[in-house]
Design a protein around this motif. Structure first.
Motif, PDB file in Angstrom:
ATOM      1  N   PHE A  83       9.458   0.321   4.267  1.00 30.71           N
ATOM      2  CA  PHE A  83       9.628   1.146   3.071  1.00 30.71           C
ATOM      3  C   PHE A  83      10.873   0.625   2.379  1.00 30.71           C
ATOM      4  CE2 PHE A  83       7.536   4.601   5.677  1.00 30.71           C
ATOM      5  CZ  PHE A  83       6.324   4.506   5.022  1.00 30.71           C
ATOM      6  N   GLY A  84      10.692  -0.249   1.438  1.00 32.74           N
ATOM      7  CA  GLY A  84      11.839  -0.882   0.799  1.00 32.74           C
ATOM      8  C   GLY A  84      12.562  -1.730   1.832  1.00 32.74           C
ATOM      9  N   THR A 115       0.832  -1.192   0.000  1.00 34.09           N
ATOM     10  CA  THR A 115       0.000   0.000   0.000  1.00 34.09           C
ATOM     11  C   THR A 115       0.872   1.249   0.000  1.00 34.09           C
ATOM     12  OG1 THR A 115      -1.825   1.092   1.153  1.00 34.09           O
ATOM     13  CG2 THR A 115      -0.142   0.054   2.521  1.00 34.09           C
ATOM     14  N   PHE A 116       0.238   2.380  -0.093  1.00 33.59           N
ATOM     15  CA  PHE A 116       0.937   3.645   0.068  1.00 33.59           C
ATOM     16  C   PHE A 116       0.727   4.117   1.503  1.00 33.59           C
ATOM     17  CE2 PHE A 116       0.550   3.608  -4.529  1.00 33.59           C
ATOM     18  CZ  PHE A 116       1.816   4.043  -4.897  1.00 33.59           C
ATOM     19  N   ARG A 152       5.488  12.213   3.399  1.00 36.87           N
ATOM     20  CA  ARG A 152       5.330  11.870   1.984  1.00 36.87           C
ATOM     21  C   ARG A 152       4.766  10.458   1.856  1.00 36.87           C
ATOM     22  NH1 ARG A 152      11.250  12.714   0.032  1.00 36.87           N
ATOM     23  NH2 ARG A 152      11.472  11.705   2.040  1.00 36.87           N
ATOM     24  N   LYS A 153       3.915  10.257   0.866  1.00 45.52           N
ATOM     25  CA  LYS A 153       3.375   8.917   0.622  1.00 45.52           C
ATOM     26  C   LYS A 153       4.399   8.100  -0.157  1.00 45.52           C
ATOM     27  CE  LYS A 153      -1.505   9.287   1.025  1.00 45.52           C
ATOM     28  NZ  LYS A 153      -2.733   8.708   0.541  1.00 45.52           N
ATOM     29  N   ARG A 154       4.660   6.909   0.369  1.00 44.34           N
ATOM     30  CA  ARG A 154       5.621   6.002  -0.280  1.00 44.34           C
ATOM     31  C   ARG A 154       5.020   4.611  -0.349  1.00 44.34           C
ATOM     32  NH1 ARG A 154      11.169   6.337   2.736  1.00 44.34           N
ATOM     33  NH2 ARG A 154      11.614   4.791   1.136  1.00 44.34           N
TER      34      ARG A 154
END
Length: 130
Positions: free
Chosen positions: A90-91, A56-57, A64-66
């Motif tokens: 995130f990654g 998802t974001f 910030r959306k990631r």
């Protein structure tokens, strides 16, 4: 002979295989982070795995959306009950680890050692010698 259509399908399959390989590596990194977190809190990770819940974001620390991967796992404190938890990645970077409310034991410090005054000790030992 390779046609443009065959080459496109081949590249699409290679891209998909590379994405699966990369996702597996990120899952292993999430599992390692969860194991470290559980060891730090003195709780036990159950089943020794994490499961992808969704992609998802999500907002990072800067707002910030990631693109984020959210994994589920289960842990226990007493060995009797299962409690859910999630880790957001995130990654290759951990965004957050959330644990459901769980009971925990309050570790009481050991009772203080008996302190004996030196004068008291001398009196007790001098009586025994006589």
């Amino acid at each position: 002979m390779l046609t443009l259509g065959n080459l496109f399908v081949l590249m699409l399959l290679a891209t998909f295989a590379a994405w699966l390989w990369h996702s597996h590596g990120l899952r292993e990194r999430a599992l390692e982070r969860v194991k470290q977190h559980c060891a730090k809190l003195d709780i036990e990770l159950l089943d020794g795995n994490v499961a992808l819940r969704r992609i998802t974001f999500a907002r990072d620390a800067n707002g910030r959306k990631r693109l984020a991967r959210v994994y589920n796992f289960e842990f226990t404190v007493t060995g009797e009950q299962r409690h859910p938890g999630t880790i957001t990645m995130f990654g290759a970077h951990t965004a957050q680890i959330e644990l459901a409310p769980y009971p925990f034991e309050i570790k009481t410090p050991p009772p203080p050692a008996n302190v004996i005054e030196m004068s008291q000790w001398r009196e007790e030992h001098s009586k025994w010698k006589q």
